[in-house]
Design an enzyme around this catalytic site. Structure first.
Site, PDB file in Angstrom:
ATOM      1  N   CYS A 100       0.862  -1.189   0.000  1.00 15.10           N
ATOM      2  CA  CYS A 100       0.000   0.000   0.000  1.00 15.10           C
ATOM      3  C   CYS A 100       0.895   1.234   0.000  1.00 15.10           C
ATOM      4  CB  CYS A 100      -0.899  -0.033   1.239  1.00 15.10           C
ATOM      5  SG  CYS A 100      -1.736   1.523   1.579  1.00 15.10           S
ATOM      6  N   CYS A 104      -3.329   7.593  -1.709  1.00 20.06           N
ATOM      7  CA  CYS A 104      -4.639   7.676  -2.365  1.00 20.06           C
ATOM      8  C   CYS A 104      -5.745   8.167  -1.436  1.00 20.06           C
ATOM      9  CB  CYS A 104      -5.073   6.316  -2.904  1.00 20.06           C
ATOM     10  SG  CYS A 104      -3.726   5.228  -3.299  1.00 20.06           S
ATOM     11  N   THR A 191      -4.123   4.729   7.440  1.00 20.44           N
ATOM     12  CA  THR A 191      -3.114   4.345   6.459  1.00 20.44           C
ATOM     13  C   THR A 191      -2.181   5.516   6.173  1.00 20.44           C
ATOM     14  OG1 THR A 191      -4.594   2.759   5.431  1.00 20.44           O
ATOM     15  CG2 THR A 191      -2.826   3.599   4.056  1.00 20.44           C
ATOM     16  N   GLU A 258      -0.409   1.266   9.429  1.00 17.90           N
ATOM     17  CA  GLU A 258      -1.604   1.980   9.864  1.00 17.90           C
ATOM     18  C   GLU A 258      -1.433   2.373  11.322  1.00 17.90           C
ATOM     19  OE1 GLU A 258      -1.933  -0.812   7.939  1.00 17.90           O
ATOM     20  OE2 GLU A 258      -2.647   0.298   6.201  1.00 17.90           O
ATOM     21  N   HIS A 293     -12.731   5.641  -3.005  1.00 14.04           N
ATOM     22  CA  HIS A 293     -11.728   4.699  -2.493  1.00 14.04           C
ATOM     23  C   HIS A 293     -12.030   3.263  -2.966  1.00 14.04           C
ATOM     24  CE1 HIS A 293      -8.031   4.604  -0.428  1.00 14.04           C
ATOM     25  NE2 HIS A 293      -8.389   3.652   0.413  1.00 14.04           N
ATOM     26  N   TYR A 297      -9.328   0.715  -5.280  1.00  5.51           N
ATOM     27  CA  TYR A 297      -8.909  -0.680  -5.071  1.00  5.51           C
ATOM     28  C   TYR A 297      -8.880  -1.466  -6.382  1.00  5.51           C
ATOM     29  CZ  TYR A 297      -8.821  -0.486   0.044  1.00  5.51           C
ATOM     30  OH  TYR A 297      -8.488  -0.216   1.336  1.00  5.51           O
ATOM     31  N   CYS A 300      -4.937  -0.274  -7.158  1.00  3.62           N
ATOM     32  CA  CYS A 300      -3.799  -0.637  -6.291  1.00  3.62           C
ATOM     33  C   CYS A 300      -3.713  -2.141  -6.063  1.00  3.62           C
ATOM     34  CB  CYS A 300      -3.876   0.114  -4.967  1.00  3.62           C
ATOM     35  SG  CYS A 300      -5.055  -0.518  -3.766  1.00  3.62           S
ATOM     36  N   GLU A 448      -6.893  -5.838   4.066  1.00  7.33           N
ATOM     37  CA  GLU A 448      -7.400  -4.539   3.630  1.00  7.33           C
ATOM     38  C   GLU A 448      -8.353  -4.698   2.443  1.00  7.33           C
ATOM     39  OE1 GLU A 448      -4.794  -1.512   1.986  1.00  7.33           O
ATOM     40  OE2 GLU A 448      -5.560  -0.145   3.499  1.00  7.33           O
TER      41      GLU A 448
HETATM   42 FE1  SF4 Z   1      -3.384   1.849   0.000  1.00 13.83          FE
HETATM   43 FE2  SF4 Z   1      -4.777   1.001  -2.102  1.00 13.83          FE
HETATM   44 FE3  SF4 Z   1      -5.926   2.613  -0.289  1.00 13.83          FE
HETATM   45 FE4  SF4 Z   1      -4.016   3.493  -1.987  1.00 13.83          FE
HETATM   46  S1  SF4 Z   1      -6.084   2.742  -2.530  1.00 13.83           S
HETATM   47  S2  SF4 Z   1      -4.183   3.922   0.180  1.00 13.83           S
HETATM   48  S3  SF4 Z   1      -2.668   1.729  -2.100  1.00 13.83           S
HETATM   49  S4  SF4 Z   1      -5.195   0.512   0.021  1.00 13.83           S
HETATM   50 FE    FE Z   2      -7.091   1.470   1.904  1.00 15.16          FE
END
Ligand code: SF4
Ligand code: FE
Length: 484
Positions: A100, A104, A191, A258, A293, A297, A300, A448
């Site tokens: 991660c 983001c 995070t 985190e 968000h 995902y 990422c 996650e």
């Molecule tokens: Fe982390 Fe993915 Fe959230 Fe970005 S979108 S902060 S990489 S979990």
């Molecule tokens: Fe996240």
């Protein structure tokens, strides 16, 4: 100021006086602590890649506020093309860090807060949108990392914020002053907060009028007096503190952490407040942030999945098993699942629309479908990676055993796979798979995937709301010839 380099970013974090606890001890610096450093490196990669000509188009863009070149992580999406590039950037970052990379949450919080504050101001004639634009210009101008903070500890899930035995279990305003507000509470699972310059706090659920003290959004520097971060333990985390254990860590450069972040009566000046009591807008802010968000995902996790699939394929090569048809088929299945997630991330972006404020929102239904799939497919990809890797992934000796004068050569002799592949390369790949499926990166890739951006039920509620079942019934009636 132009874009920061990775080194300038690290130095900017070094200067901050954060209040961070790791394993029961206050740490001197997020930059030098061995548990925190890989996490900092992941964020640093968002700066490093932005300096590379081959990634310039994905990693940087032109600010809609100032017309200047900025990192895409602080951009307000101006089109569906921007939304698609966001997902592609996240896939790239996942591929380069296998963890991660944290930046983001701020980007998603910017886009949700921008459009929501516009609509609040329209109704109430407040100054939130102006405050937010000023804050974001400062962030863009200085190329800062901002932690988007949403999840409150929530106490008894059956009770509203103001009905909790301890009123601080949701973050709230405890004092209103002429120059600002004082807030108390906590945000869980933050995070990347230890690697951020600022934190943008939002409410965690839709609120009723009686919870108006909890309907608050604002931004402050993370080293503001009263903010305390307590970093979460991860599986195998202390391997990062051991000497001669790079092999055992699996991914020695990158990670993510985190922290439970506590706000002990933190002062927020008026010009940093983006919501303060307009309870009916808490739900809009939550829904929009969560939607962005959930789109994230689809980028990422796909990028990290690419690394895991590659590692599983290498494990098969190094074992000499790569010709087995069942292994080929398992790799096909992993790719199919991973690309399905990507397809969802791209689809919800391509179907995006402009908000009243002018930035672009994803298609909420498709973003929730994206994240719902993410709660499942990485688990199956992980299962298949473990299947291909074999049991040695969890029984192999430590780096120190490989280096031991008595047993080192024996261990190497008996753990060799294909003769042409150095035995230590085989071990490196198995440790990388362990890291992503069971170790520190499993926090970001596995668990996650389940709970980040909202647990599965949160998406199912949104799918029910957005799925337009009534319209589907009408379609069936029309085909079947049923009159209303
Ligand atoms: Fe982390 Fe993915 Fe959230 Fe970005 S979108 S902060 S990489 S979990
Ligand atoms: Fe996240």
């Amino acid at each position: 100021m132009a874009l920061m380099t990775g080194e300038q970013y690290v130095e900017s974090i070094r200067k901050m006086k954060m209040n961070i606890y790791v394993l029961g001890e206050k740490v001197e610096s997020a930059v030098t602590n061995p548990i925190l450093r890989p996490s900092l490196n992941s964020v640093k990669a968002t700066y490093d890649l932005a300096q590379m000509p081959e990634y310039e188009d994905l990693m940087t863009t032109t600010s809609s506020l100032t017309g200047k070149k900025i990192n895409r992580f602080s951009h307000l999406h101006q089109s569906t093309g921007d939304l698609i590039k966001k997902v592609k950037m996240q896939r790239l970052m996942g591929q380069k860090t296998a963890s991660c990379f944290q930046r983001c949450v701020g980007m998603d919080a910017f886009n949700a807060t921008f459009s929501t504050t516009f609509e609040i101001d329209k109704q109430y004639n407040t100054d939130y949108h102006g405050n937010f634009k000023k804050f974001l210009e400062y962030v863009q101008e200085n190329d800062l990392v901002v932690d988007g903070a949403m999840t409150d500890p929530k106490g008894d899930r059956g009770l509203a914020p103001s009905k909790q035995a301890d009123p601080d279990l949701y973050l709230r305003v405890v004092e209103r002053r002429p120059d600002g507000i004082v807030v108390r509470g906590a945000k869980a699972h933050q995070t990347g907060i230890c690697n951020s310059h600022e934190v943008l706090v939002m409410p965690t659920i839709a609120m009723r009028p009686e919870d108006k003290d909890y309907a608050v959004a604002f931004a402050v520097p993370v080293d503001t007096e009263g903010i305390v971060m307590v970093v979460g333990r991860q599986s195998c985390d202390t391997r990062k503190m051991e000497k001669n254990a790079d092999l055992d860590v699996g991914n020695k450069n990158f990670g993510g952490v985190e922290a439970l972040t506590i706000f002990n009566d933190v002062f927020v000046p008026n010009d940093r407040i983006f919501l303060n009591g307009e309870a009916e807008y808490a739900g809009m802010l939550v829904e929009r942030f969560a939607g962005y968000h959930r789109q994230s995902y689809g980028g990422c996790k796909v990028g990290v999945g690419d690394v895991l699939i590659g590692a599983a394929a290498l494990a098969a090569d190094y074992n000499g098993a790569n010709k087995a048809s069942h292994l080929k088929d398992k790799l096909i299945e992993m790719m199919h699942l991973n690309e399905t997630l990507y397809a969802c991330g791209i689809a919800c972006s391509a179907e995006g629309t402009a908000t009243e404020a002018g930035n672009y929102m994803i298609d909420l239904l498709l973003a929730n479908v994206c994240k719902q799939n993410v709660t499942r497919f990485p688990y199956e990809i992980t299962r298949l990676a473990e299947d291909i890797a074999g049991g040695l992934m969890v029984t192999m000796p430590s780096q120190k055993d490989f280096e031991n004068p008595e047993v080192g050569d024996l261990v190497k002799k008996y753990l060799v796979g294909v003769e042409s592949v150095p035995v230590m390369d085989r071990m490196k790949i198995l440790r990388l798979i362990e890291n992503m499926t069971l170790g520190t990166a499993a926090v970001g890739y596995r668990t996650e995937s389940m709970h980040g951006a909202g647990s599965p039920q949160a998406q199912r509620i949104m799918i029910q709301r957005q799925g337009n079942l009534g319209y589907k019934k009408q379609l069936a009636k029309a085909i079947a010839g049923i009159e209303d």
